[in-house]
Design a protein around this motif. Structure first.
Motif, PDB file in Angstrom:
ATOM      1  N   PRO A 181      60.072  40.467  43.504  1.00 12.51           N
ATOM      2  CA  PRO A 181      62.061  40.870  43.894  1.00 12.51           C
ATOM      3  C   PRO A 181      62.993  40.512  43.028  1.00 12.51           C
ATOM      4  CG  PRO A 181      60.345  40.831  46.294  1.00 12.51           C
ATOM      5  CD  PRO A 181      60.225  40.059  45.243  1.00 12.51           C
ATOM      6  N   THR A 182      62.608  39.022  43.020  1.00  9.53           N
ATOM      7  CA  THR A 182      63.418  38.539  41.340  1.00  9.53           C
ATOM      8  C   THR A 182      63.617  39.160  40.374  1.00  9.53           C
ATOM      9  OG1 THR A 182      62.918  36.305  42.606  1.00  9.53           O
ATOM     10  CG2 THR A 182      63.720  36.632  40.976  1.00  9.53           C
ATOM     11  N   PHE A 183      62.780  39.830  39.520  1.00  9.72           N
ATOM     12  CA  PHE A 183      62.521  39.881  38.677  1.00  9.72           C
ATOM     13  C   PHE A 183      62.909  41.370  38.088  1.00  9.72           C
ATOM     14  CE2 PHE A 183      59.737  36.555  38.867  1.00  9.72           C
ATOM     15  CZ  PHE A 183      59.605  36.464  37.667  1.00  9.72           C
ATOM     16  N   ALA A 184      63.400  41.725  36.743  1.00  4.40           N
ATOM     17  CA  ALA A 184      63.879  43.147  36.809  1.00  4.40           C
ATOM     18  C   ALA A 184      63.643  43.138  35.371  1.00  4.40           C
ATOM     19  CB  ALA A 184      65.565  43.397  36.778  1.00  4.40           C
ATOM     20  N   PRO A 185      63.095  44.898  34.982  1.00  5.18           N
ATOM     21  CA  PRO A 185      62.956  44.440  33.373  1.00  5.18           C
ATOM     22  C   PRO A 185      64.444  44.753  32.549  1.00  5.18           C
ATOM     23  CG  PRO A 185      62.292  46.760  34.521  1.00  5.18           C
ATOM     24  CD  PRO A 185      63.245  45.655  35.477  1.00  5.18           C
ATOM     25  N   GLY A 186      64.024  44.294  31.460  1.00  2.70           N
ATOM     26  CA  GLY A 186      65.400  43.774  30.398  1.00  2.70           C
ATOM     27  C   GLY A 186      64.843  43.101  29.211  1.00  2.70           C
ATOM     28  N   HIS A 187      65.796  42.186  28.684  1.00  3.25           N
ATOM     29  CA  HIS A 187      65.693  41.616  27.466  1.00  3.25           C
ATOM     30  C   HIS A 187      65.868  39.880  27.011  1.00  3.25           C
ATOM     31  CE1 HIS A 187      65.215  46.097  26.920  1.00  3.25           C
ATOM     32  NE2 HIS A 187      66.453  45.713  27.129  1.00  3.25           N
ATOM     33  N   ARG A 207      70.925  39.193  37.977  1.00  2.00           N
ATOM     34  CA  ARG A 207      72.052  39.214  38.860  1.00  2.00           C
ATOM     35  C   ARG A 207      73.055  40.330  37.042  1.00  2.00           C
ATOM     36  NH1 ARG A 207      70.193  35.448  42.317  1.00  2.00           N
ATOM     37  NH2 ARG A 207      71.657  33.573  40.932  1.00  2.00           N
ATOM     38  N   SER A 208      72.469  38.984  36.367  1.00  2.00           N
ATOM     39  CA  SER A 208      73.691  39.361  34.943  1.00  2.00           C
ATOM     40  C   SER A 208      73.422  41.034  34.782  1.00  2.00           C
ATOM     41  CB  SER A 208      73.194  37.894  34.197  1.00  2.00           C
ATOM     42  OG  SER A 208      72.444  38.703  33.439  1.00  2.00           O
ATOM     43  N   GLY A 209      72.553  41.998  34.625  1.00  2.00           N
ATOM     44  CA  GLY A 209      71.764  42.641  34.183  1.00  2.00           C
ATOM     45  C   GLY A 209      71.525  42.795  33.076  1.00  2.00           C
ATOM     46  N   LEU A 210      71.099  41.533  32.491  1.00  2.00           N
ATOM     47  CA  LEU A 210      70.325  41.465  31.638  1.00  2.00           C
ATOM     48  C   LEU A 210      68.894  42.130  31.412  1.00  2.00           C
ATOM     49  CD1 LEU A 210      71.823  38.900  29.713  1.00  2.00           C
ATOM     50  CD2 LEU A 210      72.109  40.882  29.094  1.00  2.00           C
ATOM     51  N   GLY A 211      68.104  41.187  32.859  1.00  2.00           N
ATOM     52  CA  GLY A 211      66.043  41.245  33.263  1.00  2.00           C
ATOM     53  C   GLY A 211      65.914  40.687  31.913  1.00  2.00           C
ATOM     54  N   GLN A 212      64.788  41.199  32.297  1.00  2.00           N
ATOM     55  CA  GLN A 212      63.810  40.255  31.608  1.00  2.00           C
ATOM     56  C   GLN A 212      62.505  40.810  30.954  1.00  2.00           C
ATOM     57  OE1 GLN A 212      63.015  39.612  35.040  1.00  2.00           O
ATOM     58  NE2 GLN A 212      65.459  38.675  35.337  1.00  2.00           N
ATOM     59  N   SER A 213      62.049  40.304  29.568  1.00  2.00           N
ATOM     60  CA  SER A 213      61.398  41.413  28.538  1.00  2.00           C
ATOM     61  C   SER A 213      59.656  40.712  29.253  1.00  2.00           C
ATOM     62  CB  SER A 213      61.337  41.358  26.826  1.00  2.00           C
ATOM     63  OG  SER A 213      61.580  39.607  26.845  1.00  2.00           O
ATOM     64  N   GLU A 240      61.627  43.515  22.089  1.00  2.00           N
ATOM     65  CA  GLU A 240      62.443  44.210  23.214  1.00  2.00           C
ATOM     66  C   GLU A 240      62.898  42.927  23.628  1.00  2.00           C
ATOM     67  OE1 GLU A 240      63.582  46.762  24.475  1.00  2.00           O
ATOM     68  OE2 GLU A 240      61.752  48.553  23.688  1.00  2.00           O
ATOM     69  N   THR A 241      62.443  41.851  23.157  1.00  2.00           N
ATOM     70  CA  THR A 241      63.728  40.300  23.187  1.00  2.00           C
ATOM     71  C   THR A 241      64.502  39.939  22.932  1.00  2.00           C
ATOM     72  OG1 THR A 241      61.601  39.858  24.114  1.00  2.00           O
ATOM     73  CG2 THR A 241      62.824  37.514  23.917  1.00  2.00           C
ATOM     74  N   GLU A 242      65.886  40.194  23.353  1.00  2.00           N
ATOM     75  CA  GLU A 242      66.652  39.888  22.515  1.00  2.00           C
ATOM     76  C   GLU A 242      67.833  38.473  22.421  1.00  2.00           C
ATOM     77  OE1 GLU A 242      68.720  42.374  20.717  1.00  2.00           O
ATOM     78  OE2 GLU A 242      67.542  44.062  20.871  1.00  2.00           O
ATOM     79  N   GLY A 243      67.940  37.679  23.675  1.00  2.06           N
ATOM     80  CA  GLY A 243      67.891  36.413  23.673  1.00  2.06           C
ATOM     81  C   GLY A 243      66.601  35.790  24.347  1.00  2.06           C
ATOM     82  N   ILE A 244      66.624  34.237  24.296  1.00  2.00           N
ATOM     83  CA  ILE A 244      65.440  33.492  24.543  1.00  2.00           C
ATOM     84  C   ILE A 244      66.333  31.866  25.909  1.00  2.00           C
ATOM     85  CG2 ILE A 244      63.579  31.790  24.079  1.00  2.00           C
ATOM     86  CD1 ILE A 244      64.167  33.533  21.061  1.00  2.00           C
TER      87      ILE A 244
END
Length: 697
Positions: A181-187, A207-213, A240-244
Motif C-alpha cells: 500500500p505504500t507504493f505508487a506508480p511514478g518516476h 504522498r508527494s504525487g511523484l510515485g516510484q519507477s 521512466e526514472t526522472e529523479g533518484i
C-alpha cells in the motif's frame, strides 16, 4: 514522457539481447560478458515471469498471494520433492524442470538461512536471470562462496541477501516483501540499504504525487549481490526514472563508490537526473554493529558523517529524514527544468500500465562507466587472552613467526584478513603503520578469490604496501606464510576479521603481537547452522551489557549509548530507521540513550519487553516510539504500548508515539482512545520536537 515509442524501443532491445550468444554460467574460460553486465536484469516489470523457491512454505505462500493480487506475473514455483499445483500454479520439484517448463525471468528465494546459500547457487546454475534473496542471517562465508560463483558467469544477477527485494510499481511487479500500500506508480528510482528507511522514503514520495519507477533493496548484510552503483546505472538508462534517491548507512564503501559514480555522471551528462540521499548512523557509536549485519565501519572505511559529506561534495542533495524526500525531489525536478506537474500527471495515468522488460542488451564495454575507525565488535569477539587456542594450529603453519605477549612497538605494521565489500570477497588489509589514528588513510585492501585464497602476486603487493619488501628475507618469507595461514583460518573458522600488528624482532624474524589482535567470527554461522560451536562456546556473556544480552533472547537489537547527557529512550522498528531516529533527534537538540530495533517480527510482548529494557536506564526522561510499519502492523505496536502501560512500571515517564505505514489509522485510533497519558503524532518533525521539549523540562 515515455509512451508507445519507448515501449517499442525497450521490446526491441529485449529481442536483440535474446538473439545474442552469452557465456555459460560457471565458465572457466574468459567471458565476453561479466557479472557487471547483469545489472540489466534488474529492469523488472509486467513481463517478468517470476517463480518462487520454497513455494509451498507458509511465508512464501502468503507473500505470493499478495504479489499475485498486486499484479506480479508469478508463473509457478519449486519445492524439492513436490510436484503438482500450488495456488493454482505449477509446482515443480527442482529448478531444472522449472527453467525448462516455466521459462522464468526471476526467482524469489524464500528459503531459510541455513539452506539459502545452496538455493541461490542452484538458481545461478539454472541461469535464472534475476535472483532475489530475502532471508536474514545467511552465514557470511556462504554468501562469499555465492559471490565467487557469480563472478564466473554473466547470466544471473543477485539482489540481497537480507533485503526487502525489488519492486517496479509501474509494472506492478514485486519480488520481495515490501509493504504494497505504500507504493505508487511514478518516476523516482530508489536504492536503499535499509528496508524501513526505504518504506519511509517511498511513503513520502507517494504522498508527494511523484510515485516510484523502480525500488531496489540493496540489503543490510556485509556483502550485497547488487550495490548502489549497479542501481544507479539502471536508473540512468531508464526513461521512466526522472529523479533518484539513495538511502545509505554506516558500514562498507557503497556510498563512497556511489559518490564517485555520481560525480562522473554529473560531469558527463548535459541534463542529469536530480539525486537526493540520506545516510543513517551519523551518531552511531564506533565499534558497534547497528542492527544490520553490515552496519559497522572497518578500519579504512568512512564513518556515516564522512559518507554524508562525500555524497554532498559529489553534488547530491542531502536529506536528514526520509519524510522530507517527496518535497525535496519536487523542488529538485523543477530546478532541473523538468515539468513536475506533467510528471505527477503521468504518474497518475500509469496506474494500469506496465512495460519494464527484463531482457536488455548490455552496452559495449567501451561505454561502461568506471567507478580513523575502531574495529567493529560483530558476532563473536574473542578477548586477547582467548586467542591462543584457536590461533595455534594455524600459526604453526607460518614457521618462524612468534606470538609476542608484548604491546606492538611504534614502528609496527597492520595486517588483517577481512572483507572487501565492493569486490564482494575476502581481502588482505594492510598498512605500513599500525597507528590507529593513521589507519583510515593508509589501509589498503587486496581482494582475492574466496575459493582459492590469496596468490603470490596479491601477497607480494600487500607486503610492498606494508613496506616489508625491504625486510630481511626470513621476515619476508614468514610474512607471506603468515598471510596464507591467517587466510586459511579466516575461511575454515568463518571469521569476519582477523587483524593484528606485526613487527620485526632484533633477530630479523617476524612477530605478531597478541595484545593488538582482533579475532571476530560470524555469529550467523553459529546461530543459523550451529557451525563453529567450539568457538562460539567461548562467548563471555557476563562481560557484555546485560540489557543487550537480554534483548537478544527476545529478538530485539538493543545498543546502549553512553552519552551521560542523553535522556530520550527510543523504540523503533527497523535498524535503519532506528539509526536515523537517533540522528534526527540530535538535529532537534535531543540525545538518545539507546538504539533499539524491535525487528520485523515484533509482537505486543516484544514491545512490552522493549519498554522494560529502556526504563532500566535512570537517564531516561521521555520515551519516543517511532514506528513505520512495513512488515510491522501499526495496530499491533499500539497494543504493545498499551500492554506496557498495564504491566510495566512506567515511572510516570511520558511517551510520545508516532505510527505510520501498515494499519496506521487503527494504531493511531488505539493510542488516541486509550485514555492513557500518551501523545500521538503523524509527522516525525512534530513528534521529535515534542519529545525534545519533554526531555528538556
Amino acid at each position: 514522457m515515455a509512451g508507445s515509442r519507448t515501449k517499442q524501443l525497450w521490446l526491441a532491445a529485449s529481442r536483440s539481447l535474446n538473439s545474442r550468444t552469452r557465456t555459460r554460467a560457471f565458465s572457466s574460460s574468459p567471458a565476453r560478458y561479466s557479472y557487471e553486465d547483469t545489472v540489466q536484469n534488474l529492469r523488472i516489470g509486467k513481463h517478468t515471469r517470476v517463480i518462487y523457491q520454497g513455494f509451498t512454505g507458509r511465508v512464501a505462500t502468503t507473500n505470493a498471494k499478495d504479489s499475485l493480487a498486486y499484479g506480479t506475473n508469478i508463473v509457478g514455483g519449486v519445492t524439492p520433492g513436490k510436484e503438482g499445483e500450488h495456488l493454482g500454479l505449477p509446482l515443480l520439484p527442482n529448478l531444472r524442470k522449472a527453467k525448462e517448463q516455466l521459462k522464468p525471468d526471476a526467482t524469489a528465494v524464500f528459503v531459510a538461512a541455513p539452506q539459502c546459500g545452496k538455493a541461490i547457487e542452484e538458481a545461478i546454475e539454472a541461469e535464472i536471470p534475476l535472483i532475489v534473496s530475502v532471508a536474514e542471517h545467511i552465514p557470511l562465508h556462504d554468501i562469499m562462496r555465492v559471490a565467487s560463483i557469480l563472478k564466473t558467469q554473466s547470466k544471473s544477477r543477485l539482489v540481497g541477501a537480507n533485503a526487502p527485494g525489488i519492486i517496479a510499481p509501474i509494472g506492478y511487479c514485486r519480488i520481495g516483501f515490501q509493504p504494497l500500500p505504500t507504493f505508487a506508480p511514478g518516476h523516482i528510482g530508489i536504492v536503499a540499504k535499509s528496508g524501513t528507511l526505504s518504506y519511509e522514503t517511498v511513503a513520502s514520495i507517494t504522498r508527494s504525487g511523484l510515485g516510484q519507477s523502480l525500488c531496489i533493496g540493496m540489503g543490510g548484510d556485509i556483502i550485497a549481490g547488487t550495490n548502489m552503483v549497479d542501481a544507479l546505472k539502471v536508473f540512468e538508462q531508464d526513461p521512466e526514472t526522472e529523479g533518484i534517491v539513495v538511502v545509505g548507512e554506516v558500514g562498507g564503501r557503497a556510498e563512497e563508490d556511489a559518490a564517485e559514480w555520481i560525480r562522473d555522471y554529473l560531469k558527463r551528462t548535459p541534463n542529469p537526473k536530480p539525486i537526493a540521499a540520506l545516510v543513517g548512523g551519523i551518531h552511531a557509536p564506533t565499534g558497534r554493529i547497528m542492527g544490520h549485519a553490515g552496519a559497522w565501519a572497518a578500519s579504512g572505511e568512512m564513518l556515516a558523517k564522512e559518507k554524508y559529506k562525500v555524497l554532498q561534495d559529489a553534488g547530491v542533495t542531502m536529506v536528514d529524514h526520509p519524510e522530507n524526500f517527496g518535497g525535496v525531489l519536487k523542488t529538485l525536478l523543477s530546478q532541473s527544468g523538468r515539468n513536475v506537474n506533467k510528471i505527477m500527471s503521468n504518474a497518475q495515468s500509469q496506474q494500469k500500465r506496465g512495460y519494464h522488460t527484463l531482457r536488455r542488451r548490455p552496452p559495449p564495454s567501451s561505454q561502461r562507466t568506471a567507478t580513523t575507525v575502531r574495529q567493529q565488535k560483530r558476532g563473536l569477539l574473542l578477548g586477547t587472552d582467548q586467542i591462543q587456542e584457536p590461533l595455534k594450529p594455524f600459526l604453526s603453519q607460518a614457521e618462524g613467526v612468534t606470538l609476542s605477549p608484548d604491546e606492538a612497538p611504534a614502528d609496527s605494521h597492520y595486517l588483517a584478513i577481512t572483507v572487501d565489500r565492493s569486490e564482494r570477497s575476502p581481502c588482505i588489509a594492510a598498512s605500513p603503520t599500525a597507528n590507529p589514528s593513521q589507519l583510515g588513510q593508509r589501509v589498503k585492501r587486496f581482494p582475492y578469490d574466496w575459493r582459492e585464497g590469496p596468490n603470490d602476486t596479491t601477497i607480494k603487493q600487500a607486503l610492498e604496501h606494508m613496506q616489508l619488501d625491504a625486510a630481511p628475507p626470513a621476515a619476508m618469507a614468514q610474512a607471506s606464510a603468515l598471510i596464507r595461514a591467517l587466510s586459511r583460518m579466516y575461511k575454515e573458522k568463518e571469521a569476519v576479521t582477523i587483524s593484528g600488528s606485526v613487527s620485526i624482532d632484533t633477530n630479523g624474524g617476524l612477530q605478531l603481537h597478541q595484545p593488538s589482535m582482533t579475532l571476530q567470527f560470524d555469529d550467523a554461522a553459529y546461530k543459523s547452522t550451529q557451525r563453529q560451536s567450539d568457538l562460539h562456546g567461548l562467548r563471555r556473556r557476563a562481560n557484555e551489557v546485560p540489557e543487550e544480552v537480554e534483548a537478544e533472547t527476545h529478538g530485539i537489537v538493543f545498543v546502549k549509548l553512553e552519552d551521560p547527557e542523553a535522556n530520550i529512550g527510543t523504540l523503533v522498528n527497523g535498524a535503519g530507521l532506528a539509526m536515523n531516529t537517533v540522528d534526527a533527534l540530535r538535529l532537534q537538540g535531543g540525545k538518545a540513550t539507546n538504539f533499539l530495533d524491535t525487528g520485523g517480527k515484533a509482537t505486543s510482548e516484544t514491545v512490552k519487553k522493549s519498554f522494560e529494557l529502556i526504563l532500566r536506564d535512570p537517564r531516561v526522561k521521555v520515551i519516543f516510539v517511532n514506528i513505520f510499519g512495513g512488515l510491522t502492523d501499526g495496530a499491533m505496536i499500539a497494543e504493545g504500548v498499551l500492554l506496557a502501560f498495564k504491566e510495566v512500571d512506567m515511572k510516570d515517564i511520558p511517551v510520545v508515539v508516532r505510527i505510520r505505514g501498515t494499519n496506521e489509522e487503527e494504531g493511531q485510533r488505539i493510542i488516541a482512545e486509550s485514555g492513557l497519558s500518551l501523545e500521538a503524532f503523524d509527522g516525525f518533525g512534530e513528534a521529535a520536537g515534542r519529545v525534545v521539549e519533554l526531555a528538556n523540562r
